[in-house]
Design a protein around this motif. Structure first.
Motif, PDB file in Angstrom:
ATOM      1  N   THR A  23       0.869  -0.892  -0.198  1.00 53.01           N
ATOM      2  CA  THR A  23       0.324   0.296   0.034  1.00 53.01           C
ATOM      3  C   THR A  23       0.893   1.347  -0.119  1.00 53.01           C
ATOM      4  OG1 THR A  23      -0.127  -0.246   2.472  1.00 53.01           O
ATOM      5  CG2 THR A  23      -1.620  -1.321   1.006  1.00 53.01           C
ATOM      6  N   PRO A  24       0.363   2.779  -0.882  1.00 50.86           N
ATOM      7  CA  PRO A  24       1.062   3.416  -0.270  1.00 50.86           C
ATOM      8  C   PRO A  24       2.228   4.532   1.176  1.00 50.86           C
ATOM      9  CG  PRO A  24      -0.969   3.889  -1.287  1.00 50.86           C
ATOM     10  CD  PRO A  24      -0.686   2.490  -0.945  1.00 50.86           C
ATOM     11  N   ASP A  25       1.490   4.039   1.956  1.00 53.67           N
ATOM     12  CA  ASP A  25       1.470   4.276   3.467  1.00 53.67           C
ATOM     13  C   ASP A  25       3.219   2.765   3.674  1.00 53.67           C
ATOM     14  OD1 ASP A  25       0.157   2.337   3.642  1.00 53.67           O
ATOM     15  OD2 ASP A  25       0.067   2.234   5.472  1.00 53.67           O
TER      16      ASP A  25
END
Length: 261
Positions: free
Chosen positions: A227-229
């Protein structure tokens, strides 16, 4: 009277603990970028600092490193029955301003998971090994603090054994070996410690002549998340976990060089 060797070990361990902090490396490189006169070395120092910042703050890279180092979990359903579970300490702390209770930190799974195994009837006795961890001050040994927790959790007093003189992993192993020799009958031993610490602990116990199966707890690594995080957003907590991992890998290598494991 504390032996001089203990003071030396304390000073060296604290110095190593400080020098192995990734954030210190970044700060040193930034200072070099400020004070060096050569434009080339200024640029190289600045780029190196930026590279380390990106590397050590990336959660995905940190997690992959942890997954590669930690000993994976064994399902409880596959755990056999054991005469004794040996729990390594390093999960309690002492606060002079709040002395009327026991303080635990990350790593309390080291005694909570054996408690679960005890309740399930998979272990008969629990041996807790570990002193105070303080060389320059008197503190209640960790083994005694965890014993109090287990007693409050309903573990029978006669099922808890303590060894409260160990100050490091090597002493955990040698003191446990001596304890087991004086208390024959513990033929099946289960060694319990954090997943990141199990490589060094298991090697030390094997070196000390203690034949034990491993049961890991307290994991830093987790399932992969793309995921982006995790992929692109820096995370300050990754610096701290990298420090723990680097410190443990260094400790393992030093123990190997010294012949402790």
């Amino acid at each position: 009277m504390i032996p001089e060797s203990c003071y030396m070990f304390f000073i060296l361990s604290k110095t190593l603990h400080f020098l192995l902090m990734p954030i210190i490396w970044v700060v040193v490189l930034l200072l070099l970028a400020v004070f060096l006169k050569s434009p080339k070395w200024k640029r190289n120092s600045l780029l190196s600092a930026l590279g380390l910042l990106l590397l050590f703050s990336n959660p995905l890279i940190s997690n992959e490193a942890w997954r590669a180092w930690e000993i994976e979990a064994k399902p409880i359903s596959e755990v056999d029955n054991y005469d004794v579970a040996v729990i390594l300490t390093g999960v309690t702390s002492y606060r002079e301003d709040v002395p009327d209770r026991i303080h635990t930190s990350k790593g309390s799974d080291r005694f909570l998971h054996p408690l679960q195994l005890y309740r399930m009837g998979k272990i008969d006795k629990i041996l807790i090994t570990g002193g105070s961890g303080y060389v320059l001050a008197d503190r209640i040994p960790e083994a005694e603090q965890i014993e109090k927790i287990l007693l409050m959790a309903g573990v029978a007093e006669e099922d808890i054994l303590t060894e409260s003189n160990s100050r490091n992993t090597r002493e955990n192993a040698t003191n446990t070996a001596a304890f087991l020799q004086k208390h024959p009958g513990f033929n099946k031993v289960l060694l319990v410690t954090s997943a990141f610490h199990m490589r060094r602990a298991a090697a030390c116990f094997e070196k000390a002549g203690v034949k034990a199966d491993s049961f890991t707890a307290d994991f830093y690594g987790y399932e992969r998340r793309f995921t982006p995080d995790e992929l692109i957003i820096p995370n300050a907590s990754a610096f701290n976990t990298w420090h723990v991992l680097i410190h443990e890998v260094a400790g393992y290598l030093i123990y190997k060089l010294l012949g402790y494991c």
